[in-house]
Motif scaffolding. Structure first.
Motif, PDB file in Angstrom:
ATOM      1  N   LEU A 108      -2.182  -1.033 -11.958  1.00 19.68           N
ATOM      2  CA  LEU A 108      -1.540  -0.365 -10.827  1.00 19.68           C
ATOM      3  C   LEU A 108      -2.402  -0.395  -9.576  1.00 19.68           C
ATOM      4  CD1 LEU A 108       0.946   1.338  -9.989  1.00 19.68           C
ATOM      5  CD2 LEU A 108      -0.315   3.367 -10.750  1.00 19.68           C
ATOM      6  N   ALA A 109      -1.747  -0.597  -8.430  1.00 21.72           N
ATOM      7  CA  ALA A 109      -2.396  -0.478  -7.118  1.00 21.72           C
ATOM      8  C   ALA A 109      -1.339  -0.103  -6.092  1.00 21.72           C
ATOM      9  CB  ALA A 109      -3.092  -1.776  -6.712  1.00 21.72           C
ATOM     10  N   GLY A 110      -1.738   0.685  -5.104  1.00 21.65           N
ATOM     11  CA  GLY A 110      -0.835   1.040  -4.014  1.00 21.65           C
ATOM     12  C   GLY A 110      -0.261   2.433  -4.084  1.00 21.65           C
ATOM     13  N   VAL A 111      -0.621   3.187  -5.104  1.00 18.83           N
ATOM     14  CA  VAL A 111      -0.104   4.560  -5.210  1.00 18.83           C
ATOM     15  C   VAL A 111      -0.498   5.385  -3.985  1.00 18.83           C
ATOM     16  CG1 VAL A 111      -0.295   6.719  -6.514  1.00 18.83           C
ATOM     17  CG2 VAL A 111       0.026   4.561  -7.725  1.00 18.83           C
TER      18      VAL A 111
ATOM     19  N   ARG B 102      -4.671  -7.820   4.913  1.00 14.15           N
ATOM     20  CA  ARG B 102      -5.915  -8.234   4.257  1.00 14.15           C
ATOM     21  C   ARG B 102      -6.647  -7.093   3.563  1.00 14.15           C
ATOM     22  NH1 ARG B 102      -9.658 -12.103   7.480  1.00 14.15           N
ATOM     23  NH2 ARG B 102      -7.899 -13.456   6.931  1.00 14.15           N
ATOM     24  N   ARG B 103      -6.881  -6.001   4.279  1.00 14.24           N
ATOM     25  CA  ARG B 103      -7.629  -4.914   3.651  1.00 14.24           C
ATOM     26  C   ARG B 103      -6.865  -4.327   2.468  1.00 14.24           C
ATOM     27  NH1 ARG B 103      -9.124  -4.432   8.997  1.00 14.24           N
ATOM     28  NH2 ARG B 103     -11.372  -4.539   9.351  1.00 14.24           N
ATOM     29  N   LEU B 104      -5.552  -4.167   2.617  1.00 14.14           N
ATOM     30  CA  LEU B 104      -4.759  -3.660   1.499  1.00 14.14           C
ATOM     31  C   LEU B 104      -4.847  -4.598   0.301  1.00 14.14           C
ATOM     32  CD1 LEU B 104      -1.436  -2.214   2.991  1.00 14.14           C
ATOM     33  CD2 LEU B 104      -3.088  -1.013   1.550  1.00 14.14           C
TER      34      LEU B 104
ATOM     35  N   TYR C 132      -8.201  -4.377  -1.257  1.00 13.90           N
ATOM     36  CA  TYR C 132      -8.266  -3.121  -2.006  1.00 13.90           C
ATOM     37  C   TYR C 132      -7.617  -3.290  -3.379  1.00 13.90           C
ATOM     38  CZ  TYR C 132      -6.851   1.600  -3.429  1.00 13.90           C
ATOM     39  OH  TYR C 132      -6.624   2.749  -4.146  1.00 13.90           O
ATOM     40  N   ALA C 133      -6.480  -3.973  -3.428  1.00 10.46           N
ATOM     41  CA  ALA C 133      -5.792  -4.212  -4.698  1.00 10.46           C
ATOM     42  C   ALA C 133      -6.640  -5.070  -5.633  1.00 10.46           C
ATOM     43  CB  ALA C 133      -4.439  -4.868  -4.447  1.00 10.46           C
ATOM     44  N   VAL C 134      -7.372  -6.036  -5.081  1.00  5.98           N
ATOM     45  CA  VAL C 134      -8.283  -6.843  -5.897  1.00  5.98           C
ATOM     46  C   VAL C 134      -9.308  -5.947  -6.584  1.00  5.98           C
ATOM     47  CG1 VAL C 134     -10.171  -8.525  -5.757  1.00  5.98           C
ATOM     48  CG2 VAL C 134      -7.983  -9.005  -4.634  1.00  5.98           C
ATOM     49  N   GLN C 135      -9.846  -4.996  -5.839  1.00  2.00           N
ATOM     50  CA  GLN C 135     -10.798  -4.064  -6.444  1.00  2.00           C
ATOM     51  C   GLN C 135     -10.157  -3.227  -7.539  1.00  2.00           C
ATOM     52  OE1 GLN C 135     -13.931  -1.951  -4.574  1.00  2.00           O
ATOM     53  NE2 GLN C 135     -13.523  -2.872  -2.595  1.00  2.00           N
TER      54      GLN C 135
END
Length: 303
Positions: A60-63, A150-152, A155-158
């Motif tokens: 999961l990412a983006g919550v 890009r930053r988002l 962030y999802a990669v992390q």
């Protein structure tokens, strides 16, 4: 400990990027009008509740984007998360609940899902690459990102267990093939790193220059041998097969053991195992962002 690129965190700069994207998303959907489908079918004071649930398994990412969407669009909704960014999710898992004005919920549904599905797809693909890597190699993203995202996306990669490469051109010096091709008539490969260091010190001072990583790309063992004595922070090994990467690692260990090696090019889920097992410290994968497919999440009404 070698120097590292600055990692993207959920900080005010990322939040600011996100707010711009949210405003653009609603402008795309509503322009200067309204959601005619919803306002023609749903009473203005209707209240309801719906869960965001996984239709597939992943990471999961983006919550953290969801409260920003509610705030930025001034929605009469309450978000109650049940999962957090970085969590593993299975098909059927409830990510969280949205409760409040039904018009607001329906109008914002696609925007919310677009953000979370896209970022979860990146985190999920990153996790697959991280799990497929072996040895000491860390998995890095690249600048092959969606403009504005890009930053988002980093962030999802992390969230998926990956590591961020440079965020932008300002973040480090990376002498790539086209820089080197242009410079070839004026200087040798051995001159690149000293010239860059001298320039950075003149522009930023000793302390500022020390914060900028210097990375040089090579595509042969001959070029590697020429660059190693000048000791850039990182040398990128472009499109080298695993057997050549192993020779590169042996050469680095002999001539400049403090320099980290990054493998790039031809990396996929089938090749990352032998590439990462060669002894390099870094493997960069553009596909983490440009090749990710959104993970399927949906809205399930409760009332």
């Amino acid at each position: 400990m070698p120097k590292e690129y600055r990692q993207v965190s959920w900080d005010p700069q990322l939040v600011d990027d996100c707010r711009y994207l949210i405003r653009l998303a609603f402008r795309e959907d509503l322009d200067n009008e309204q959601d005619w489908s919803t306002v023609s079918l749903v009473a203005a004071d209707a209240q309801g509740s719906a869960d965001i649930a996984a239709r597939d398994s992943g990471t999961l990412a983006g919550v953290q984007v969801i409260p920003l969407i509610i705030e930025e669009a001034e929605l009469d909704l309450v978000w109650t998360p049940q999962k957090q960014d970085g969590d593993s999710i299975q098909c059927g898992d409830v990510i969280g609940n949205l409760q409040g004005n039904v018009r607001d919920l329906l109008t914002s549904e696609r925007t919310i899902l677009n953000f979370v599905c896209r970022l979860t797809g990146i985190a999920t693909l990153t996790r697959r690459y991280v799990d497929a890597a072996t040895g000491q190699a860390r998995v890095y993203d690249t600048r092959k990102t969606t403009p504005g995202w890009r930053r988002l996306e980093k962030y999802a990669v992390q969230c998926g267990g990956g590591v961020n490469h440079r965020v932008g051109l300002y973040a480090a010096v990376m002498a790539k093939d086209n820089h080197l091709a242009w410079s070839a008539t004026q200087r040798t490969l051995a001159d690149i790193t000293p010239q860059v260091r001298e320039f950075l010190v003149a522009q930023l001072g000793e302390a500022g220059a020390a914060e900028k990583l210097i990375e040089v790309e090579v595509d042969s063992l001959q070029q590697l041998e020429a660059v190693l004595p000048s000791q850039p922070d990182i040398i990128l090994l472009d499109n080298m097969p695993p057997e050549v990467l192993r020779q590169a690692v042996e050469m680095r260990n002999r001539l400049a053991p403090q320099v980290e090696l990054e493998a790039s090019g031809g990396v996929n889920l089938q090749t990352i195992g032998p590439i990462s097992a060669s002894g390099v410290e870094r493997v960069s994968v553009g596909a983490l962002t440009h090749g990710a497919v959104s993970l399927d999440l949906g809205l399930d009404w409760k009332s």
